[in-house]
Design a protein around this motif. Structure first.
Motif, short mmCIF file in Angstrom:
data_model
loop_
_atom_site.label_atom_id
_atom_site.label_comp_id
_atom_site.label_asym_id
_atom_site.label_seq_id
_atom_site.Cartn_x
_atom_site.Cartn_y
_atom_site.Cartn_z
N GLU A 112 9.72 -0.12 -0.86
CA GLU A 112 9.74 0.48 0.48
C GLU A 112 10.97 1.34 0.73
N SER B 73 0.80 -1.23 0.00
CA SER B 73 0.00 0.00 0.00
C SER B 73 0.84 1.28 0.00
N ASP B 74 2.09 1.20 0.44
CA ASP B 74 2.88 2.42 0.60
C ASP B 74 4.18 2.38 -0.22
#
Length: 468
Positions: free
Chosen positions: A358, A171-172
């Motif tokens: 990430e 999601s990030d």
């Protein structure tokens, strides 16, 4: 009807069923395999079997013949249609039933085969069902005196994609350009269903058209020649990463932003590190020809490495016996406890994408953290007498040998970071060599030495050329 043992054993192998369509595998034979499999599963309490198939021209008709064999033994069939092998494993887990996947994986178009599993994607190998199926077919399968089973259809592709994404937090992530070479195989079917729902990913497709004749290149990323198109595609499109899948899309190979391959051992280390961060102290399986960097990293991250023979049935059995969280092979098969202990190249790809997205470093810098040794990759030799070749190689190293083990072929420690494994293939008439060392020169020296001894032994028995 009964069948000659030699013909059956030529097709029903250590891990699966595989052979030339028409010559070795046809609808009549496959229907018998389906009946024998159904008898075995019925005796174990199963009531239905999930069936999927790949894009090969022969797959739909062979899958239909198998289904008739299953229903003729009283079990129901759930057809999931076109699927990757790990999508079939998902269906087996979701529906809690045995499964059959029609595919010959990376083999050329003239081949087809069947990968079988029990409920929950548990393996069916030579010692866990395939030998019994062979015996049944050789003896002749008794007629079933009950009611035939039924056939229904169920599309699980959307649920498969949702399930994989539920296992990895994407999601990030920073924006990523992801090039995928499906090789005209089943990743052209599954990659959009998994990756296009991730907002940060721009999917760059290559050879997504399903075509079992493999018009662009063989769907076998283990052969470096079959990675060339993706390597160029990554550079031309400024992709952050390239993913190459085999024909049934259960294996995933990774290319970095420079267009250079990332070894499956490095991917195994990367995924293992993420899994151990999630569960400190967990067990990680690796086969005996992955890099020694893998067990070293697992220990450093607080995990327990367990070494396995090569082959999915062995690793899946160890995954179940030890409760391992993850397992990896040099051939780019990756196994997950969260995926019923089965292998999924697409799930491994999600882990790599998450690790890359990430942080800000390019993939080449990220993966350098996990690379400690140089490796030869797998080198194959066609030989007349594998056993004599192995004995000659061992004699030739003499006192240089520090230790030998026989878990799978011979693994020979030469000291100072160099080792090699030499083993006979379970699926092809080949002798396979893998070498690892501290530097390229060390690896090349061992490869040259072993290849020379194998060639000399081949010449002794009148075989002019040993190297494939």
């Amino acid at each position: 009807m009964s069948r000659p043992a030699a013909a059956v054993h030529r097709v029903i192998k250590a891990y699966d069923v595989r052979g030339l369509v028409g010559d070795e595998i046809d609808e009549s034979f496959v229907a018998e395999v389906g009946a024998a499999f159904a008898r075995l599963m019925r005796d174990e309490g199963a009531r239905q079997v999930a069936i999927g198939y790949d894009m090969r021209d022969s797959s739909p008709s062979l899958a239909a013949a198998f289904a008739s064999g299953v229903t003729g033994q009283g079990l129901d069939v759930v057809r999931i249609g076109l699927a990757s092998t790990d999508q079939l494993y998902f269906a087996s887990g979701l529906l809690d039933c045995p499964g059959a996947m029609f595919t010959a994986s990376h083999n050329p178009a003239a081949y087809n085969g069947i990968k079988l599993c029990r409920a929950g994607a548990k393996p069916v190998g030579a010692d866990t069902g395939l030998a019994a199926i062979s015996d049944d077919i050789i003896a002749g399968i008794p007629a079933y005196d009950g009611t035939n089973g039924t056939i229904t259809d169920q599309d699980v592709l959307t649920e498969y994609g949702e399930f994989l994404r539920s296992l990895v937090n994407t999601s990030d992530l920073r924006p990523l350009r992801v090039a995928v070479d499906a090789g005209n195989g089943m990743a052209g079917h599954t990659a959009p269903a998994v990756l296009e729902a991730i907002e940060s990913i721009t999917l760059l497709p290559l050879y997504f058209e399903l075509d079992g004749s493999f018009p662009n290149h063989e769907a076998n990323p283990l052969d470096p020649a079959n990675l060339a198109d993706l390597q160029a595609f990554v550079r031309e499109n400024n992709a952050d990463i390239g993913l190459a899948f085999d024909g049934d899309a259960d294996r995933c190979f990774v290319i970095d932003e420079r267009g250079l391959p990332v070894s499956p051992s490095t991917v195994t280390s990367l995924v293992a590190a993420r899994e151990l961060h999630r569960e400190i102290g967990a067990t990680v399986i690796h086969n005996l020809i992955t890099s020694r960097a893998v067990p070293e990293l697992v220990v450093e991250r607080g995990g327990t490495p367990v070494r396995s023979r090569v082959g999915h049935s062995y690793i899946k059995a160890l995954m179940a016996d030890t409760g391992a969280i993850f397992g990896g092979e040099h051939s780019a098969h990756y196994y997950f406890r969260d995926f019923w202990g089965a292998d999924s190249g697409m799930l491994a790809a999600l882990y790599v994408l998450a690790e890359l997205g990430e942080q800000q470093r390019p993939l080449s810098e990220l993966t350098a953290d996990y690379q400690r040794y140089e490796a030869s990759g797998e080198i194959n030799f066609t030989v007349a007498d594998a056993e004599s070749c192995v004995e000659a190689v061992l004699r030739s190293f003499g006192s240089r040998i520090q230790s030998i083990d026989h878990l799978d072929g011979v693994t020979v420690d030469l000291g100072e970071g160099s080792w090699f494994n030499l083993r006979s293939s379970n699926t092809e008439p080949l002798l396979r060599l893998n070498v690892e060392g501290r530097c390229v020169e060390d690896v090349d020296n061992v490869v040259e030495h072993v290849a020379g001894e194998i060639q000399r032994q081949a010449e002794l028995v009148g075989q002019p050329e040993a190297v494939t």
